[in-house]
Scaffold this motif. Structure first.
Motif, PDB file in Angstrom:
ATOM      1  N   LYS A  27       0.839  -1.032  -0.060  1.00 31.56           N
ATOM      2  CA  LYS A  27      -0.018   0.003  -0.029  1.00 31.56           C
ATOM      3  C   LYS A  27       0.938   1.118   0.068  1.00 31.56           C
ATOM      4  O   LYS A  27       1.988   1.373   0.417  1.00 31.56           O
ATOM      5  CB  LYS A  27      -0.956  -0.037   1.271  1.00 31.56           C
ATOM      6  CG  LYS A  27      -1.965  -1.262   1.145  1.00 31.56           C
ATOM      7  CD  LYS A  27      -2.650  -0.837   2.373  1.00 31.56           C
ATOM      8  CE  LYS A  27      -3.968  -2.183   2.315  1.00 31.56           C
ATOM      9  NZ  LYS A  27      -4.855  -2.103   3.412  1.00 31.56           N
ATOM     10  N   THR A  53      -3.316   1.566  -7.877  1.00 34.50           N
ATOM     11  CA  THR A  53      -4.136   1.513  -9.174  1.00 34.50           C
ATOM     12  C   THR A  53      -3.215   0.852 -10.161  1.00 34.50           C
ATOM     13  O   THR A  53      -3.647   0.621 -11.437  1.00 34.50           O
ATOM     14  CB  THR A  53      -4.836   2.657  -9.547  1.00 34.50           C
ATOM     15  OG1 THR A  53      -3.890   3.698  -9.650  1.00 34.50           O
ATOM     16  CG2 THR A  53      -5.907   3.018  -8.846  1.00 34.50           C
ATOM     17  N   ASN A  69      -4.737   4.807  -3.748  1.00 29.28           N
ATOM     18  CA  ASN A  69      -5.170   3.442  -4.152  1.00 29.28           C
ATOM     19  C   ASN A  69      -4.063   3.005  -4.950  1.00 29.28           C
ATOM     20  O   ASN A  69      -3.354   3.657  -5.739  1.00 29.28           O
ATOM     21  CB  ASN A  69      -6.396   3.390  -5.058  1.00 29.28           C
ATOM     22  CG  ASN A  69      -7.674   3.985  -4.172  1.00 29.28           C
ATOM     23  OD1 ASN A  69      -7.635   3.427  -2.797  1.00 29.28           O
ATOM     24  ND2 ASN A  69      -8.574   4.518  -4.870  1.00 29.28           N
TER      25      ASN A  69
END
Length: 229
Positions: free
Chosen positions: A103, A111, A109
């Motif tokens: 993360k 992505t 996010n």
């Protein structure tokens, strides 16, 4: 007002309209899309990734996150040409054991990724991601004990500043268009004024230069003078 004088009067306004809004904190930063980037050249021995992250948070930013191929390519090119950075740049990510996934520290996010093909170890808790600037691939390496030759930080441009910047561009366009129109109108008015002024002067001059008597009147006066003698 002559067109030249009108232009001089409007030049400051035109210059103001042509000015650009600086979205990044200073010229040291580089803007790409909706973010600003800065490379801190200070080398650091990493005992914890927080040691590196603190450098970025001290700049009002966070460690680097990458969200598309264009941004990945931008980072590579800018590191080579402007920052003359190292071959490997630490990415602002951590391994979340709860989700068993990487993360971003900035809470954006995940992505996009560009991991190179490599086998993962059993324990990824202290694993960091590095961008290899020659290939653009991401690689996993142990964080603890790593030595980084510089830190790349990223800060998002605030929404209100982006909104003001967009409005500024619109206003600048309107101001420039208005300036051009006013300049053209001023030139036309000045031209018409000069033409009418010159025509009026010529008419007055021509009228005043004519004799108050025509040729017939002169002949009659001469005859009367002869009889009088």
């Amino acid at each position: 007002m002559p067109p030249a004088a009108l232009s001089r009067l409007l030049l400051p306004l035109l210059g103001l309209a042509a000015a650009t809004v600086a979205d990044c904190p200073s010229s040291t930063w580089v803007q790409f899309q909706d973010s600003c980037y800065i490379f801190l050249e200070e080398a650091i021995q990493v005992q914890s990734i927080e040691d590196v992250r603190n450098q970025c948070t001290g700049q009002g930013a966070d460690m680097l996150s990458i969200h598309n191929e264009e941004e990945n390519a931008f980072i590579m090119e800018t590191l080579k040409k402007r920052w003359k950075g190292p071959d490997n740049v630490l990415l602002g990510m951590f391994y979340d054991t709860d989700d068993a996934s990487f993360k971003w520290f900035d809470n954006s996010n995940m992505t996009y990724d560009k991991w190179a093909e490599q086998e993962d170890g059993e324990d990824l808790v202290d694993t960091c991601g590095f961008l290899h600037t020659k290939t653009g691939e991401w690689r996993k390496r142990d964080c603890e004990g790593s030595f980084v030759e510089g830190t790349l930080c990223k800060a998002a441009i605030p929404y209100d500043k982006k909104y003001l910047s967009d409005n500024y561009i619109l206003i600048s366009t309107l101001v420039i268009a208005s300036t051009v129109i006013l300049t053209v109108l001023g030139a036309i008015i000045w031209f018409l004024y000069k033409r009418n002024s010159d025509s009026g002067f010529t008419t007055v001059f021509s009228t005043s230069s004519q004799s108050p008597y025509n040729d017939d009147c002169i002949l009659v006066l001469e005859d009367e003078n002869e009889y009088a003698v």
